[in-house]
Design a protein around this motif. Structure first.
Motif, PDB file in Angstrom:
ATOM      1  N   HIS A 228      12.620  10.584  -8.573  1.00  0.00           N
ATOM      2  CA  HIS A 228      13.818  10.565  -9.364  1.00  0.00           C
ATOM      3  C   HIS A 228      13.995  12.104 -10.636  1.00  0.00           C
ATOM      4  O   HIS A 228      15.059  12.429 -10.906  1.00  0.00           O
ATOM      5  CB  HIS A 228      14.293   9.499 -10.215  1.00  0.00           C
ATOM      6  N   ALA A 229      12.887  12.188 -11.060  1.00  0.00           N
ATOM      7  CA  ALA A 229      12.559  13.248 -11.961  1.00  0.00           C
ATOM      8  C   ALA A 229      12.549  14.333 -11.302  1.00  0.00           C
ATOM      9  O   ALA A 229      12.124  15.655 -12.035  1.00  0.00           O
ATOM     10  CB  ALA A 229      11.385  12.726 -12.896  1.00  0.00           C
ATOM     11  N   GLY A 230      12.557  14.541  -9.997  1.00  0.00           N
ATOM     12  CA  GLY A 230      12.621  15.794  -9.446  1.00  0.00           C
ATOM     13  C   GLY A 230      11.727  15.901  -7.977  1.00  0.00           C
ATOM     14  O   GLY A 230      12.248  16.373  -7.052  1.00  0.00           O
ATOM     15  N   GLY A 231      10.702  15.062  -7.762  1.00  0.00           N
ATOM     16  CA  GLY A 231       9.852  15.196  -6.734  1.00  0.00           C
ATOM     17  C   GLY A 231       9.537  16.532  -6.162  1.00  0.00           C
ATOM     18  O   GLY A 231       9.484  16.695  -4.764  1.00  0.00           O
ATOM     19  N   GLU A 232       9.055  17.443  -6.850  1.00  0.00           N
ATOM     20  CA  GLU A 232       8.920  18.755  -6.430  1.00  0.00           C
ATOM     21  C   GLU A 232       7.459  18.884  -5.802  1.00  0.00           C
ATOM     22  O   GLU A 232       7.189  19.883  -4.945  1.00  0.00           O
ATOM     23  CB  GLU A 232       9.015  19.839  -7.615  1.00  0.00           C
ATOM     24  N   ASP A 233       6.633  17.874  -5.906  1.00  0.00           N
ATOM     25  CA  ASP A 233       5.318  17.987  -5.400  1.00  0.00           C
ATOM     26  C   ASP A 233       4.909  16.698  -4.598  1.00  0.00           C
ATOM     27  O   ASP A 233       5.821  15.560  -4.801  1.00  0.00           O
ATOM     28  CB  ASP A 233       4.373  18.163  -6.587  1.00  0.00           C
ATOM     29  N   ASN A 234       3.905  16.702  -3.872  1.00  0.00           N
ATOM     30  CA  ASN A 234       3.545  15.473  -3.247  1.00  0.00           C
ATOM     31  C   ASN A 234       3.067  14.264  -4.337  1.00  0.00           C
ATOM     32  O   ASN A 234       2.566  14.910  -5.456  1.00  0.00           O
ATOM     33  CB  ASN A 234       2.418  15.557  -2.169  1.00  0.00           C
ATOM     34  N   ILE A 235       3.143  13.215  -3.781  1.00  0.00           N
ATOM     35  CA  ILE A 235       2.935  12.089  -5.183  1.00  0.00           C
ATOM     36  C   ILE A 235       1.979  11.007  -4.502  1.00  0.00           C
ATOM     37  O   ILE A 235       2.245  10.646  -3.725  1.00  0.00           O
ATOM     38  CB  ILE A 235       4.024  11.501  -5.597  1.00  0.00           C
ATOM     39  N   SER A 236       1.033  10.857  -5.159  1.00  0.00           N
ATOM     40  CA  SER A 236       0.020   9.677  -4.756  1.00  0.00           C
ATOM     41  C   SER A 236      -0.499   8.780  -5.833  1.00  0.00           C
ATOM     42  O   SER A 236      -0.858   9.374  -7.092  1.00  0.00           O
ATOM     43  CB  SER A 236      -1.286  10.305  -3.949  1.00  0.00           C
ATOM     44  N   VAL A 237      -0.813   7.894  -5.730  1.00  0.00           N
ATOM     45  CA  VAL A 237      -1.391   6.800  -6.689  1.00  0.00           C
ATOM     46  C   VAL A 237      -2.043   5.450  -5.999  1.00  0.00           C
ATOM     47  O   VAL A 237      -1.590   4.966  -5.395  1.00  0.00           O
ATOM     48  CB  VAL A 237      -0.074   6.103  -7.918  1.00  0.00           C
ATOM     49  N   ILE A 238      -3.201   5.146  -6.820  1.00  0.00           N
ATOM     50  CA  ILE A 238      -3.921   4.008  -6.341  1.00  0.00           C
ATOM     51  C   ILE A 238      -3.962   3.011  -7.703  1.00  0.00           C
ATOM     52  O   ILE A 238      -4.166   3.858  -8.737  1.00  0.00           O
ATOM     53  CB  ILE A 238      -5.387   4.391  -5.863  1.00  0.00           C
ATOM     54  N   ILE A 239      -3.983   1.966  -7.473  1.00  0.00           N
ATOM     55  CA  ILE A 239      -4.031   0.955  -8.779  1.00  0.00           C
ATOM     56  C   ILE A 239      -5.132   0.131  -8.096  1.00  0.00           C
ATOM     57  O   ILE A 239      -5.029  -0.543  -7.201  1.00  0.00           O
ATOM     58  CB  ILE A 239      -2.727   0.142  -8.751  1.00  0.00           C
ATOM     59  N   ILE A 240      -6.110  -0.129  -8.970  1.00  0.00           N
ATOM     60  CA  ILE A 240      -7.270  -0.936  -8.688  1.00  0.00           C
ATOM     61  C   ILE A 240      -7.399  -1.993  -9.843  1.00  0.00           C
ATOM     62  O   ILE A 240      -7.293  -1.556 -11.043  1.00  0.00           O
ATOM     63  CB  ILE A 240      -8.598  -0.172  -8.778  1.00  0.00           C
ATOM     64  N   SER A 241      -7.277  -3.266  -9.687  1.00  0.00           N
ATOM     65  CA  SER A 241      -7.405  -4.395 -10.549  1.00  0.00           C
ATOM     66  C   SER A 241      -8.866  -5.008 -10.580  1.00  0.00           C
ATOM     67  O   SER A 241      -9.311  -5.337  -9.430  1.00  0.00           O
ATOM     68  CB  SER A 241      -6.352  -5.443 -10.087  1.00  0.00           C
ATOM     69  N   GLN A 242      -9.317  -5.210 -11.967  1.00  0.00           N
ATOM     70  CA  GLN A 242     -10.483  -5.573 -11.842  1.00  0.00           C
ATOM     71  C   GLN A 242     -10.570  -7.251 -11.412  1.00  0.00           C
ATOM     72  O   GLN A 242     -11.691  -7.417 -10.816  1.00  0.00           O
ATOM     73  CB  GLN A 242     -11.045  -5.589 -13.375  1.00  0.00           C
ATOM     74  N   ASP A 243      -9.619  -7.941 -11.781  1.00  0.00           N
ATOM     75  CA  ASP A 243      -9.553  -9.286 -11.331  1.00  0.00           C
ATOM     76  C   ASP A 243      -8.587  -9.642 -10.412  1.00  0.00           C
ATOM     77  O   ASP A 243      -7.920 -10.669 -10.609  1.00  0.00           O
ATOM     78  CB  ASP A 243      -9.449 -10.066 -12.571  1.00  0.00           C
ATOM     79  N   GLY A 244      -7.985  -8.806  -9.515  1.00  0.00           N
ATOM     80  CA  GLY A 244      -7.062  -9.213  -8.360  1.00  0.00           C
ATOM     81  C   GLY A 244      -5.547  -8.801  -8.997  1.00  0.00           C
ATOM     82  O   GLY A 244      -5.379  -7.885  -9.759  1.00  0.00           O
ATOM     83  N   GLY A 245      -4.624  -9.392  -8.315  1.00  0.00           N
ATOM     84  CA  GLY A 245      -3.243  -9.174  -8.574  1.00  0.00           C
ATOM     85  C   GLY A 245      -2.656  -7.986  -7.654  1.00  0.00           C
ATOM     86  O   GLY A 245      -1.478  -7.775  -7.629  1.00  0.00           O
ATOM     87  N   GLY A 246      -3.501  -7.679  -6.462  1.00  0.00           N
ATOM     88  CA  GLY A 246      -3.011  -6.589  -5.572  1.00  0.00           C
ATOM     89  C   GLY A 246      -3.251  -7.353  -4.218  1.00  0.00           C
ATOM     90  O   GLY A 246      -3.464  -8.386  -4.073  1.00  0.00           O
ATOM     91  N   GLU A 247      -3.186  -6.373  -3.269  1.00  0.00           N
ATOM     92  CA  GLU A 247      -3.749  -6.679  -2.024  1.00  0.00           C
ATOM     93  C   GLU A 247      -4.361  -5.478  -1.235  1.00  0.00           C
ATOM     94  O   GLU A 247      -4.224  -4.351  -1.752  1.00  0.00           O
ATOM     95  CB  GLU A 247      -2.203  -6.820  -1.014  1.00  0.00           C
ATOM     96  N   LYS A 248      -5.564  -5.742  -0.312  1.00  0.00           N
ATOM     97  CA  LYS A 248      -6.058  -4.906   0.013  1.00  0.00           C
ATOM     98  C   LYS A 248      -5.466  -3.983   1.288  1.00  0.00           C
ATOM     99  O   LYS A 248      -4.689  -4.721   2.032  1.00  0.00           O
ATOM    100  CB  LYS A 248      -7.288  -5.572   0.885  1.00  0.00           C
ATOM    101  N   GLN A 249      -5.428  -2.854   1.258  1.00  0.00           N
ATOM    102  CA  GLN A 249      -4.978  -1.837   2.056  1.00  0.00           C
ATOM    103  C   GLN A 249      -5.892  -0.921   2.812  1.00  0.00           C
ATOM    104  O   GLN A 249      -6.653  -0.339   2.111  1.00  0.00           O
ATOM    105  CB  GLN A 249      -3.691  -1.158   1.447  1.00  0.00           C
TER     106      GLN A 249
END
Length: 249
Positions: A228-249
């Motif tokens: 939304h802010a422009g997206g001029e570049d490729n965008i990647s993010v990983i989030i790692i939770s120390q005690d869960g709250g996500g799913e394995k991918q």
């Protein structure tokens, strides 16, 4: 520990030169974001090599490492990837001069080892606080900032913000930037390419992390906001939770 990730080509580029990997082991995991650089598809090749080589090395190891073992393993990984990409580019004309950033976090239940090359970043976040960058950008602009030649405000809009001082695969040897630190329950790591951090501040990342949504929804929200802010570049993010709250991918 659990993790989720998202990668997107952005709104301008027709292909994605970012590569992302999350690999699980016995009470540990490895998260990697690599942002390729080079002409044609060479950047994509470099970043994919970095993640694929990491995957292969990860498959060879076993058990829960000590701090020293994890740090030594990650340092060896960075050196070996650097040399492999450098040698590959030297024998493939279309890939001459290619390279990639590399941001990796080797996580156990008690500690994290972080190693970065280039301007892909690692942040740590806890509820109620602002995401804090724990890696250092290996860029011309950051060198100017550290030497006092420009201000933080100048750095944000500097025309040479994209110029890297260090990348994997461009030289036969690489300077290591590795750190080890403890983390506690409730801690989260964010590993991301500059396509995200050039668009979203630490405060904005924290605001999204505070939302009462799952980890994957948070990564998607970050990608959408950067686009939304422009997206001029490729965008990647990983989030790692120390005690869960996500799913394995």
């Amino acid at each position: 520990m659990e993790s989720t990730y998202c990668t997107d080509p952005g709104k301008v580029r027709d292909h994605n030169e970012d590569s992302v990997g999350v690999f699980f082991g016995e009470n540990c995991l490895l998260g990697i974001v690599a942002d390729g650089m080079g002409g044609h598809a060479a950047g994509e090749i470099a970043s994919r090599m970095a993640v694929d080589l990491s995957s292969a090395k990860w498959a060879e190891r076993s058990g829960t490492p000590t701090r020293d073992e994890a740090e030594s393993w990650l340092n060896h990984l960075v050196r070996s990837i650097n040399l492999r990409i450098y040698e590959y580019s030297g024998t493939h004309e279309a890939c001459r001069g290619m390279g990639t950033t590399f941001a990796a976090a080797f996580c156990t239940n008690d500690f994290v080892v972080v190693s970065t090359v280039g301007d892909s970043r690692v942040y740590i976040w806890n509820q109620g606080s602002t995401a804090r960058q724990i890696s250092e950008d290996h860029t011309l602009v950051n060198e100017l900032l550290k030497s006092g030649q420009i201000s933080k405000e100048d750095a944000e809009i500097h025309p040479k913000k994209h110029v890297l001082m260090r990348a994997l695969g461009t030289e036969p040897t690489i300077a290591l930037d590795t750190s080890v630190f403890d983390w506690s329950k409730g801690s989260h790591l964010l590993i991301c390419s500059d396509g995200l951090t050039n668009k979203l501040s630490g405060e904005k990342l924290s605001e999204i992390m505070e939302e009462a949504t799952g980890l994957h929804e948070k990564t998607e929200k970050m990608i959408n906001e950067a686009n939304h802010a422009g997206g001029e570049d490729n965008i990647s993010v990983i989030i790692i939770s120390q005690d869960g709250g996500g799913e394995k991918q």
